[in-house]
Design an enzyme around this catalytic site. Structure first.
Site, PDB file in Angstrom:
ATOM      1  N   GLU A 273     -15.475 -34.804  20.413  1.00 14.22           N
ATOM      2  CA  GLU A 273     -14.543 -33.693  20.618  1.00 14.22           C
ATOM      3  C   GLU A 273     -13.525 -33.620  19.476  1.00 14.22           C
ATOM      4  O   GLU A 273     -13.139 -32.525  19.053  1.00 14.22           O
ATOM      5  CB  GLU A 273     -13.825 -33.850  21.963  1.00 14.22           C
ATOM      6  N   TRP A 276     -15.294 -31.973  16.675  1.00 11.51           N
ATOM      7  CA  TRP A 276     -15.312 -30.514  16.872  1.00 11.51           C
ATOM      8  C   TRP A 276     -14.017 -29.902  16.338  1.00 11.51           C
ATOM      9  O   TRP A 276     -14.023 -28.814  15.738  1.00 11.51           O
ATOM     10  CB  TRP A 276     -15.455 -30.171  18.359  1.00 11.51           C
ATOM     11  N   TRP A 304     -19.194  -3.513  23.430  1.00 12.93           N
ATOM     12  CA  TRP A 304     -18.518  -4.062  24.598  1.00 12.93           C
ATOM     13  C   TRP A 304     -17.970  -2.934  25.459  1.00 12.93           C
ATOM     14  O   TRP A 304     -17.714  -1.828  24.980  1.00 12.93           O
ATOM     15  CB  TRP A 304     -17.379  -4.978  24.154  1.00 12.93           C
ATOM     16  N   ASN A 339     -11.167 -27.854  29.820  1.00 17.29           N
ATOM     17  CA  ASN A 339     -12.090 -27.390  28.793  1.00 17.29           C
ATOM     18  C   ASN A 339     -13.371 -26.807  29.367  1.00 17.29           C
ATOM     19  O   ASN A 339     -13.869 -25.785  28.879  1.00 17.29           O
ATOM     20  CB  ASN A 339     -12.429 -28.522  27.819  1.00 17.29           C
ATOM     21  N   TRP A 357     -14.858 -10.354  23.352  1.00 14.60           N
ATOM     22  CA  TRP A 357     -14.282 -11.699  23.316  1.00 14.60           C
ATOM     23  C   TRP A 357     -12.878 -11.711  22.730  1.00 14.60           C
ATOM     24  O   TRP A 357     -12.065 -12.582  23.065  1.00 14.60           O
ATOM     25  CB  TRP A 357     -15.183 -12.649  22.526  1.00 14.60           C
ATOM     26  N   TRP A 380     -14.046 -19.110  21.637  1.00 12.88           N
ATOM     27  CA  TRP A 380     -14.387 -17.786  22.142  1.00 12.88           C
ATOM     28  C   TRP A 380     -15.647 -17.244  21.487  1.00 12.88           C
ATOM     29  O   TRP A 380     -16.504 -16.645  22.153  1.00 12.88           O
ATOM     30  CB  TRP A 380     -13.212 -16.831  21.964  1.00 12.88           C
TER      31      TRP A 380
END
Length: 485
Positions: A273, A276, A304, A339, A357, A380
């Site tokens: 993590e 990341w 969208w 998370n 998004w 996102w």
């Protein structure tokens, strides 16, 4: 050796293992420390009662006291940082400003403006790596390009890691060069910078290095179980360190070193993590256009829906899907979200409600205590399938099965959606399935006391698969129809 230097604190609110502070103290005989409440950032905030501003302010009070105890202290200014820092430099007669690198496009433009201003009369801005283990060109592909897929990046990151990259900066070795602020320095009140107190204390958030140290000690005792427990929001399984990392109240090096050296399965999962985090910093640094559009340009062709009522229902936690609503209420009530639930609600907004998004990204940016542009944008775009190494567009979270799997007894749901407190476990994930008499027994009438689902998931999934037909073959194995439970 410089005679004078200024350390410009930004998102690194600690007095130890601090790259810019270390190099300034080592390089100059007198070192002042400063922070700017940057109005270019503050004026854009939607609420004058912002938990992040109070968190920063209280962290600065602690930092000022810590630096004062060592012979220094903080000079705090309020205004556009690109103006305030050069003005302070000239006021103090400083030769160089030392600061830690930031990777956001706006911050890089600000730093470039400050550097150009200082260079006009022979001064300089020196920037250092501090909030990442690796940045810039340190981890690139064999072809010398940035990675855009996480696993190869992670492997290269781990292959490069040595003790050198996680050893702390020995700030105290040169601490005698700290200079006290003119007039004693100090931190303005919230009112003096145009803000109001929040519920930070009521939600149990202790700012600064002390709060970070307490949370870190607690997590070290739980790190080995992180891999098993991190996906269950009703369990104390995650680190709860994100806000402290965001504002640099503790050092990424101490965290990465501890996880790397611990070496068990839980520590390795948590280290991933942290990797990341570096990955998203790196991606934003190399692709500064990301905040404006999809990492994969073809995905900007996705159409969208314009659905303000559905967007409001999602923001307010009244979609009729209990896990989604509990997560959104947790965000509003605490400024934080688990998370796993960030992925669930992002998938729901984009693939159940069909909403862009960027609307979700903006809502998180308004409310998250740990808001970080790189991770927020990366997360996102991952959920919406528009980003680098994103979830394939045909993989769609099912909000009911996610709820059944990760909150099986509905403990988390009941904490944040109290109107469902008496709903039996068998219906807690989909309460609309209760018969009228069962709803009366549970003291919740669907459509009156708690909303009916705003969309049908199966129908929404089919709409999403159709919506993404414009990019078929661009983000996976050609558009296989699949659901993600």
């Amino acid at each position: 050796m410089l005679e004078t230097a200024l350390v410009w604190f930004r998102r690194d609110l600690r007095d130890y293992d601090h790259a810019a502070l270390y190099y300034a103290l080592k390089s100059a005989r007198r070192v002042w420390c400063a922070f700017v409440f940057d109005t270019d950032i503050l004026d854009a905030l939607p609420d004058r009662a912002d938990r992040r501003v109070e968190f920063i302010r209280e962290s600065l009070v602690e930092l000022h006291a810590a630096l004062a105890a060592k012979g220094g202290g903080l000079i705090v200014r309020h205004g556009p940082a690109a103006r305030e820092i050069p003005a302070l430099v000239r006021e103090l007669g400083v030769q160089a400003v030392f600061a830690n690198r930031d990777y956001e496009p706006g911050a890089k433009a600000r730093d470039a403006a400050v550097a150009a201003d200082l260079a006009g009369d022979g001064r300089e801005l020196r920037l250092f790596k501090d909030q990442a283990i690796f940045d810039g060109a340190e981890v690139l592909t064999k072809g010398g390009t940035p990675y855009t897929v996480f696993t190869p990046y992670k492997n290269a990151w781990l292959a490069r890691l040595t003790d050198f990259y996680v050893r702390p900066y020995p700030v105290d070795a040169y601490i005698q060069h700290l200079a006290p602020p003119p007039g004693g320095g100090g931190v303005p009140t919230l009112a003096e910078i145009g803000f109001q107190p929040t519920d930070l204390a009521a939600i149990g958030m202790v700012p600064g290095m002390a709060g970070a140290a307490t949370r870190w000690q607690d997590f070290q005792e739980r790190m080995a179980r992180y891999g098993e427990q991190r996906d269950f929001p009703a369990v104390k399984g995650v680190s709860y360190l994100s806000v402290y990392l965001r504002f640099g109240c503790l050092s990424i090096r101490q965290l990465a070193a501890a996880a790397w050296r611990e070496g068990n399965a839980g520590a390795n999962t948590w280290l991933s993590e942290l990797i990341w985090r570096d990955f998203y910093f790196m991606v934003l640094d190399h692709f500064p256009q990301l905040p404006a559009g999809s990492f994969k340009p073809d995905f900007d062709r996705v159409q969208w829906d314009d659905a303000p009522a559905l967007l409001d229902a999602w923001r307010e936690g009244r979609t009729g899907y209990p896990l989604v609503d509990a997560a959104m209420r947790q965000l509003r009530n605490t400024g934080w979200m688990h998370n796993r639930l960030r992925m669930v609600v992002a998938s729901f907004l984009t693939k159940d409600l069909g909403i862009d998004w960027r609307a979700g990204e903006a809502h998180f940016a308004d409310l998250l205590l740990d808001f970080d542009l790189s991770a927020n944008n990366g997360g996102w775009q991952w959920a919406a399938s528009t980003g680098c190494d994103a979830q394939p567009w045909f993989r769609i979270f099912n909000p009911i099965t996610q709820s059944e799997k990760f909150d099986p007894q509905g403990r988390f749901i009941r904490r944040y959606v109290p109107e469902l407190a008496k709903v039996p476990d068998k219906f807690i994930h989909a309460p609309w399935r209760m018969a009228p008499l069962e709803q009366q027994a549970a003291r919740v009438v669907i459509g009156r006391d708690y909303p009916a689902p705003v969309v049908d998931h199966d129908q929404a999934r089919r709409r999403t698969l159709g919506r993404f037909e414009v990019v078929k073959g661009k983000g996976g194995d050609g558009g296989k129809d699949a659901a993600l439970d």
